[in-house]
Design a protein around this motif. Sequence first.
Motif, PDB file in Angstrom:
ATOM      1  N   LEU A 257      62.771  79.807 138.721  1.00 14.62           N
ATOM      2  CA  LEU A 257      61.502  80.508 139.258  1.00 14.62           C
ATOM      3  C   LEU A 257      60.939  81.008 137.693  1.00 14.62           C
ATOM      4  CD1 LEU A 257      60.168  82.652 140.981  1.00 14.62           C
ATOM      5  CD2 LEU A 257      61.701  84.306 140.388  1.00 14.62           C
ATOM      6  N   ILE A 258      59.624  80.443 137.691  1.00 15.91           N
ATOM      7  CA  ILE A 258      58.807  80.424 136.353  1.00 15.91           C
ATOM      8  C   ILE A 258      58.003  81.506 136.224  1.00 15.91           C
ATOM      9  CG2 ILE A 258      57.652  78.834 134.762  1.00 15.91           C
ATOM     10  CD1 ILE A 258      58.717  76.467 136.265  1.00 15.91           C
ATOM     11  N   LYS A 259      57.752  82.268 135.374  1.00 14.42           N
ATOM     12  CA  LYS A 259      56.789  83.260 135.067  1.00 14.42           C
ATOM     13  C   LYS A 259      55.462  82.533 134.516  1.00 14.42           C
ATOM     14  CE  LYS A 259      56.298  88.175 133.525  1.00 14.42           C
ATOM     15  NZ  LYS A 259      57.085  89.017 132.648  1.00 14.42           N
ATOM     16  N   THR A 260      54.455  82.790 135.144  1.00  9.59           N
ATOM     17  CA  THR A 260      53.317  82.038 134.830  1.00  9.59           C
ATOM     18  C   THR A 260      52.136  82.937 134.134  1.00  9.59           C
ATOM     19  OG1 THR A 260      52.679  81.988 136.860  1.00  9.59           O
ATOM     20  CG2 THR A 260      53.773  79.994 136.272  1.00  9.59           C
ATOM     21  N   ASN A 261      52.136  83.569 132.984  1.00 11.50           N
ATOM     22  CA  ASN A 261      51.145  84.337 132.561  1.00 11.50           C
ATOM     23  C   ASN A 261      49.892  83.786 132.149  1.00 11.50           C
ATOM     24  OD1 ASN A 261      53.026  86.578 132.546  1.00 11.50           O
ATOM     25  ND2 ASN A 261      53.658  86.202 130.577  1.00 11.50           N
ATOM     26  N   GLN A 262      49.880  82.520 131.636  1.00 13.63           N
ATOM     27  CA  GLN A 262      48.937  81.701 131.281  1.00 13.63           C
ATOM     28  C   GLN A 262      48.045  81.341 132.595  1.00 13.63           C
ATOM     29  OE1 GLN A 262      48.012  81.214 128.082  1.00 13.63           O
ATOM     30  NE2 GLN A 262      49.651  82.185 127.683  1.00 13.63           N
ATOM     31  N   MET A 263      48.637  81.296 133.565  1.00 15.36           N
ATOM     32  CA  MET A 263      48.035  80.942 134.911  1.00 15.36           C
ATOM     33  C   MET A 263      47.309  82.143 135.505  1.00 15.36           C
ATOM     34  SD  MET A 263      47.014  78.493 137.052  1.00 15.36           S
ATOM     35  CE  MET A 263      46.447  78.451 138.895  1.00 15.36           C
ATOM     36  N   LYS A 264      48.131  83.382 135.218  1.00 11.62           N
ATOM     37  CA  LYS A 264      47.464  84.767 135.918  1.00 11.62           C
ATOM     38  C   LYS A 264      46.360  85.033 134.892  1.00 11.62           C
ATOM     39  CE  LYS A 264      48.593  89.434 134.942  1.00 11.62           C
ATOM     40  NZ  LYS A 264      49.443  90.344 134.632  1.00 11.62           N
ATOM     41  N   GLN A 265      46.326  84.682 133.715  1.00  8.44           N
ATOM     42  CA  GLN A 265      45.151  85.104 132.974  1.00  8.44           C
ATOM     43  C   GLN A 265      43.990  84.280 133.336  1.00  8.44           C
ATOM     44  OE1 GLN A 265      45.538  84.074 128.696  1.00  8.44           O
ATOM     45  NE2 GLN A 265      46.482  86.364 128.182  1.00  8.44           N
ATOM     46  N   GLN A 266      44.327  82.897 133.638  1.00  8.68           N
ATOM     47  CA  GLN A 266      43.192  81.891 133.918  1.00  8.68           C
ATOM     48  C   GLN A 266      42.520  82.519 135.512  1.00  8.68           C
ATOM     49  OE1 GLN A 266      41.766  78.659 132.989  1.00  8.68           O
ATOM     50  NE2 GLN A 266      40.544  79.132 134.595  1.00  8.68           N
ATOM     51  N   TRP A 267      43.498  83.025 136.081  1.00 13.57           N
ATOM     52  CA  TRP A 267      43.339  83.568 137.494  1.00 13.57           C
ATOM     53  C   TRP A 267      42.084  84.617 137.533  1.00 13.57           C
ATOM     54  CZ3 TRP A 267      42.844  87.068 141.558  1.00 13.57           C
ATOM     55  CH2 TRP A 267      42.857  86.368 142.727  1.00 13.57           C
ATOM     56  N   ASN A 268      42.687  85.471 136.635  1.00 15.79           N
ATOM     57  CA  ASN A 268      41.852  86.816 136.301  1.00 15.79           C
ATOM     58  C   ASN A 268      40.606  86.574 135.753  1.00 15.79           C
ATOM     59  OD1 ASN A 268      43.900  88.379 137.306  1.00 15.79           O
ATOM     60  ND2 ASN A 268      44.711  89.120 135.608  1.00 15.79           N
ATOM     61  N   GLN A 269      40.463  85.660 134.728  1.00 18.85           N
ATOM     62  CA  GLN A 269      39.151  85.422 134.313  1.00 18.85           C
ATOM     63  C   GLN A 269      38.005  84.894 135.260  1.00 18.85           C
ATOM     64  OE1 GLN A 269      39.618  82.204 131.296  1.00 18.85           O
ATOM     65  NE2 GLN A 269      40.695  83.591 130.035  1.00 18.85           N
ATOM     66  N   GLU A 270      38.341  84.221 136.236  1.00 16.29           N
ATOM     67  CA  GLU A 270      37.325  83.952 137.224  1.00 16.29           C
ATOM     68  C   GLU A 270      37.192  84.642 138.553  1.00 16.29           C
ATOM     69  OE1 GLU A 270      38.754  79.627 137.707  1.00 16.29           O
ATOM     70  OE2 GLU A 270      39.472  80.171 139.567  1.00 16.29           O
ATOM     71  N   HIS A 271      38.340  85.620 138.659  1.00 13.00           N
ATOM     72  CA  HIS A 271      38.275  86.529 140.222  1.00 13.00           C
ATOM     73  C   HIS A 271      37.609  88.002 139.560  1.00 13.00           C
ATOM     74  CE1 HIS A 271      40.441  82.956 141.138  1.00 13.00           C
ATOM     75  NE2 HIS A 271      39.969  83.241 142.295  1.00 13.00           N
ATOM     76  N   THR A 272      37.232  88.266 140.411  1.00  5.60           N
ATOM     77  CA  THR A 272      36.710  90.034 140.308  1.00  5.60           C
ATOM     78  C   THR A 272      37.828  90.857 140.509  1.00  5.60           C
ATOM     79  OG1 THR A 272      35.493  89.868 142.276  1.00  5.60           O
ATOM     80  CG2 THR A 272      34.090  89.803 140.337  1.00  5.60           C
ATOM     81  N   THR A 273      38.621  90.394 141.623  1.00  6.48           N
ATOM     82  CA  THR A 273      39.629  91.348 141.901  1.00  6.48           C
ATOM     83  C   THR A 273      41.058  90.680 141.084  1.00  6.48           C
ATOM     84  OG1 THR A 273      38.841  91.456 144.111  1.00  6.48           O
ATOM     85  CG2 THR A 273      41.185  92.111 143.805  1.00  6.48           C
ATOM     86  N   LYS A 274      41.319  91.442 140.052  1.00  5.44           N
ATOM     87  CA  LYS A 274      42.309  90.850 139.151  1.00  5.44           C
ATOM     88  C   LYS A 274      43.821  90.963 139.759  1.00  5.44           C
ATOM     89  CE  LYS A 274      38.899  90.780 136.061  1.00  5.44           C
ATOM     90  NZ  LYS A 274      38.196  89.805 136.210  1.00  5.44           N
ATOM     91  N   ILE A 275      44.741  90.342 139.392  1.00  3.73           N
ATOM     92  CA  ILE A 275      46.131  90.383 139.546  1.00  3.73           C
ATOM     93  C   ILE A 275      46.725  91.242 138.397  1.00  3.73           C
ATOM     94  CG2 ILE A 275      48.341  89.322 139.680  1.00  3.73           C
ATOM     95  CD1 ILE A 275      46.692  86.433 140.282  1.00  3.73           C
ATOM     96  N   ASP A 276      47.090  92.543 138.856  1.00  2.00           N
ATOM     97  CA  ASP A 276      47.750  93.699 137.891  1.00  2.00           C
ATOM     98  C   ASP A 276      48.987  93.345 137.940  1.00  2.00           C
ATOM     99  OD1 ASP A 276      45.117  94.847 137.577  1.00  2.00           O
ATOM    100  OD2 ASP A 276      45.531  96.223 139.102  1.00  2.00           O
ATOM    101  N   GLY A 277      49.744  92.585 138.940  1.00  3.73           N
ATOM    102  CA  GLY A 277      51.258  92.620 138.933  1.00  3.73           C
ATOM    103  C   GLY A 277      51.622  91.355 138.166  1.00  3.73           C
ATOM    104  N   GLN A 278      52.818  90.555 138.346  1.00  2.00           N
ATOM    105  CA  GLN A 278      53.254  89.666 137.785  1.00  2.00           C
ATOM    106  C   GLN A 278      52.948  88.278 138.760  1.00  2.00           C
ATOM    107  OE1 GLN A 278      54.117  89.615 134.608  1.00  2.00           O
ATOM    108  NE2 GLN A 278      53.931  91.991 134.734  1.00  2.00           N
ATOM    109  N   LEU A 279      52.739  87.224 138.008  1.00  2.00           N
ATOM    110  CA  LEU A 279      52.532  86.004 138.822  1.00  2.00           C
ATOM    111  C   LEU A 279      53.661  84.873 138.264  1.00  2.00           C
ATOM    112  CD1 LEU A 279      50.833  84.306 140.526  1.00  2.00           C
ATOM    113  CD2 LEU A 279      49.541  83.570 138.747  1.00  2.00           C
TER     114      LEU A 279
END
Length: 435
Positions: free
Chosen positions: A75-97
Amino acid sequence: MDIQSLIQKYPQVDQLRKMQPIFWRNPDYGKPDPELKLTKADIFDAVDRWNRFAPYLEKVFPETISSHGIIESPLIKTNQMKQQWNQEHTTKIDGQLYLKADNELPVSGSIKSRGGIYEVLKFAEHIAMTKGNLVYMDDYSILATPKYKKLFANYGVAVASTGNLALSVGIMAATFGFKTTVYMSHDAKQWKKDKLRNYGVNVKEYNINFSAVVTKARNESAKDPSVHFIDDEGSVDLFLGYAVSAVRLQNQFKKQNIKVDKDHPVIVYLPAGVGGSPGGTTFGLKNIIGPNIHAVFCEPTHVPSVTLGMMTKLYNHISVYDIGLDGLTAADGLAVGRSSRIAGKILRTLLFGSVTFRDNMIYKYLTQLKDTEDITVEPSAAAGYTAIESILKHVPDFNSANATHIVWATGGDMMPESERKIDYDKGKEIIKESK
Ligand SMILES: *Cc1c(COP(=O)(O)O)cnc(C)c1O
């Protein structure tokens, strides 16, 4: 099938028919289900069987030595992917991905190593106990000896598959020494067929859709009583093999300090084909981890088989072809027009909801996952990312800093380099065009 009256009763069927991406929220989620016959005890029966076979698996698949014969993924924490996701979506992921990396599962490099292998183990145990002299307390590594291989050679295992189930069942059954036959549909990849033939598996190819291939395989197999047919459209054993992942995940949560309670919801995003692998997983998660873990299925707009079946409560009695869809998708693991006979019904109150996505999206996400985390998955396995936005938008409770989002990466590690590159480049192109 009168489509107009279906649409009147379930308006989202109209969107499905028009291939619009949707979010469907299950109105029966969390209700009691008196018809649900499977229990936690069934899951632990499967856990025990996997444990009995661990010494055997360690012996025949050396890649499982480090895990002592247990087939599990990180089970891998993917902070970089979360950042990427948040950059291009107006609704951000506040939790962990996180990513549940079943793309790394030994033997088939896909989630099918859970259900597919499990059902072969169960059959092998049955033969070894009834026709050989195996007892539960034996060290099961004896099943790799010539005596048992000779016994297993008198029996057959057959399966129909779009690809990954054939890999897991084919490799496992051939390793035991069973006569192994796989029936492949038109969307099965050449490299998967080649690999199976290298293991001595009899690969039969049909230029028809998956549901038709299953029927053909089931009928052919029924002619020979020594053949065990693994039925992707209705096998309880397959289903329970998948459910075992929940017991393992619960332990990973503990080790990685991931909380699950009312204030810390966990949302799991699972790609669905017939609904067996995501369904078994969901059944396990709800039974083992409880009410605060929520499963969301992801399906192509061209093939929303489980969504359609559950939404209309017609389950396996309706196919995507019935509402005029073509059933075609680049996500080969999801190219299944009709859902399983058991999954939809078992999930009636257990599935939170589902989304449908356009194929382009999965290429975009698989390329971003490679760029941000250096993880390669097959197209189907990136489907989970397509559901996050709908959930954050429609379910405010899940859009919290305390929430954990887990994308279940269902496959990828066996892909040849050339295939990986084609998928990756396709994603790059889609990202470029969208800029
Ligand atoms: C099989 C598969 C799925 C879907 O599983 P079903 O049991 O058909 O619902 C998803 N992703 C991959 C990579 C698969 O191989």
